[in-house]
Design a protein around this motif. Structure first.
Motif, mmCIF file in Angstrom:
data_model
loop_
_atom_site.group_PDB
_atom_site.id
_atom_site.type_symbol
_atom_site.label_atom_id
_atom_site.label_comp_id
_atom_site.label_asym_id
_atom_site.label_seq_id
_atom_site.Cartn_x
_atom_site.Cartn_y
_atom_site.Cartn_z
ATOM 1 N N MET A 152 0.822 -1.203 0.000
ATOM 2 C CA MET A 152 0.000 0.000 0.000
ATOM 3 C C MET A 152 0.860 1.259 0.000
ATOM 4 S SD MET A 152 -2.935 1.252 -0.265
ATOM 5 C CE MET A 152 -3.946 -0.192 -0.066
ATOM 6 N N THR A 155 1.586 1.860 -3.486
ATOM 7 C CA THR A 155 0.377 2.286 -4.196
ATOM 8 C C THR A 155 0.074 3.753 -3.943
ATOM 9 O OG1 THR A 155 -0.536 0.051 -4.035
ATOM 10 C CG2 THR A 155 -2.083 1.836 -4.470
ATOM 11 N N VAL A 156 0.195 4.185 -2.693
ATOM 12 C CA VAL A 156 -0.079 5.582 -2.351
ATOM 13 C C VAL A 156 0.879 6.509 -3.099
ATOM 14 C CG1 VAL A 156 0.004 7.282 -0.480
ATOM 15 C CG2 VAL A 156 -1.103 5.063 -0.114
ATOM 16 N N CYS A 261 -9.171 4.878 -6.015
ATOM 17 C CA CYS A 261 -8.599 4.522 -4.715
ATOM 18 C C CYS A 261 -9.080 3.149 -4.250
ATOM 19 C CB CYS A 261 -8.954 5.581 -3.682
ATOM 20 S SG CYS A 261 -8.138 7.174 -3.956
ATOM 21 N N ALA A 262 -10.372 2.870 -4.392
ATOM 22 C CA ALA A 262 -10.905 1.574 -3.957
ATOM 23 C C ALA A 262 -10.333 0.445 -4.802
ATOM 24 C CB ALA A 262 -12.433 1.584 -4.048
ATOM 25 N N ALA A 265 -6.683 -0.133 -3.881
ATOM 26 C CA ALA A 265 -6.572 -0.783 -2.567
ATOM 27 C C ALA A 265 -6.844 -2.278 -2.682
ATOM 28 C CB ALA A 265 -7.541 -0.138 -1.583
ATOM 29 N N THR A 268 -3.977 -3.995 -4.513
ATOM 30 C CA THR A 268 -2.840 -4.152 -3.597
ATOM 31 C C THR A 268 -3.095 -5.276 -2.608
ATOM 32 O OG1 THR A 268 -2.339 -1.795 -3.790
ATOM 33 C CG2 THR A 268 -1.395 -2.955 -1.918
ATOM 34 N N LEU A 269 -4.328 -5.373 -2.102
ATOM 35 C CA LEU A 269 -4.661 -6.408 -1.123
ATOM 36 C C LEU A 269 -4.439 -7.805 -1.697
ATOM 37 C CD1 LEU A 269 -5.869 -7.399 1.557
ATOM 38 C CD2 LEU A 269 -8.132 -7.202 0.493
#
Length: 357
Positions: A152, A155-156, A261-262, A265, A268-269
């Motif tokens: 994450m 990703t950010v 963003c969702a 996320a 990435t998860l």
């Protein structure tokens, strides 16, 4: 009038071809699962498999099937689908054809987080004998959470870069290369301060091994992947709108910021959970969506499930190569996928160089 009749007919043929693609992929995955279950140092026939599944057959056959081959095959299919889904959606929301968990540094960030848990939180093996043969994670939750946080963080940074004015698609790939190098260096530094058992655990873990996760770990990866797949399919029309550009998507009522963003996320998860239990498996998320886009186009109604099936097929094929090239030795799956994916990455990079510069 003739043209109006021709257009629906052509669209119908296009839809039939895309449904046929999904059907062929499903059959291919099924065939590769069967080959994977029957291939190995102890050859099994389809009859042997059926006998074992029905609770008959020899104890040795049932042990080989249920303790070794079935978990490994399930892990290959689930992880391949997860990484391909992640790459497919990343390429859409970032509008970057070279985006994937491995090229953006997400996998390397997750690997750093997992290594930090193994060394810093002592979540790795519990004794030296384990480290010499296989990695047993004593605290899977800690490794998974740390892997997710590491992925994450990458990703950010990439999302922040993509929102800067003038940030080109090539900038995100270059940032991914820099972050990959940063996290790889961090993982090496962690190993420098670790003891021999921890170093052996991290090194063996980073090779990539589909035989490592048990049914509980496979179930966790599958659950995360299934939840992400449902979200992605529910937003398939939004992804189609986003493919035309952010302004086009906004004009059609898509909340681009929330969707991006969702989606990132969830990408990435599922990539981080896969890395946490299997190790770094490169390029599946890059190659699978591009291969299937030739048959489904950019229509995410078909591209999303096709990518999942294609990723599963690719990793099953890679696992077969890892087991058979130097049988009875089993090669690291991460090395196999890198050898297969690197040429594809270079091809995409040079084919699109004019649009990325």
């Amino acid at each position: 009038m003739g043209r109006e009749r021709t257009m629906p007919a052509a669209y119908g043929r296009l839809l039939r071809r895309r449904w046929l693609t999904l059907a062929v992929l499903a059959l291919l995955v099924g065939a590769l699962v069967l080959v994977s279950l029957t291939t190995g140092s102890s050859a099994l026939t389809a009859g042997d498999l059926l006998e074992a599944l029905l609770g008959r057959g020899t104890d040795q056959t049932r042990a080989i099937l249920f303790r070794v081959r079935l978990p490994r095959t399930a892990a290959a299919a689930v992880v391949g689908a997860a990484l391909a889904l992640s790459g497919c959606v990343m390429q859409c929301v970032l509008r970057n054809p070279l985006a994937s968990a491995s090229t953006l540094g997400v996998s390397q960030g997750a690997a750093f987080g997992a290594a930090a848990a193994i060394i810093g939180l002592d979540a790795g093996v519990q004794n030296a004998a384990n480290a010499a043969s296989a990695v047993t994670i004593s605290s899977p939750a800690a490794v998974t959470v740390c892997a997710f946080l590491g992925g994450m963080a990458t990703t950010v940074f990439v999302l922040a870069l993509s929102r800067l004015r003038g940030a080109a698609p090539s900038s995100m790939i270059l940032a991914g290369v820099a972050l990959s190098s940063l996290f790889t260096g961090g993982t090496t530094l962690l190993q420098y301060f670790a003891d021999d058992v921890q170093v052996a655990t991290v090194v063996y873990w980073t090779f990539g091994d589909l035989g490592r996760p048990g049914w509980s770990e496979i179930g966790l990866i599958a659950a995360c992947t299934a939840a992400a797949l449902l979200f992605f399919l529910r937003n398939r029309w939004n992804y189609n709108a986003l493919s035309g550009g952010g302004d086009t998507a906004r004009s059609l009522g898509v909340n681009v910021g929330v969707l991006t963003c969702a989606s990132m996320a969830l990408c990435t998860l599922i990539a981080a959970v896969s890395v946490a239990f299997v190790g770094v498996v490169s390029f599946v998320g890059l190659v699978a969506p591009h291969m299937l886009r030739r048959f489904t186009g950019a229509d995410h109604r078909f591209l999303i499930p096709a990518s999942a099936l294609g990723g599963a097929a690719l990793l099953l094929l890679g696992d077969l190569a890892a087991r058979e090239l130097l049988s009875p030795a089993v090669l690291p799956i991460g090395a196999i996928t890198s050898f297969l994916g690197a040429p594809m990455f270079l091809y995409l990079l040079f084919r699109r160089r004019d649009r990325l510069c």
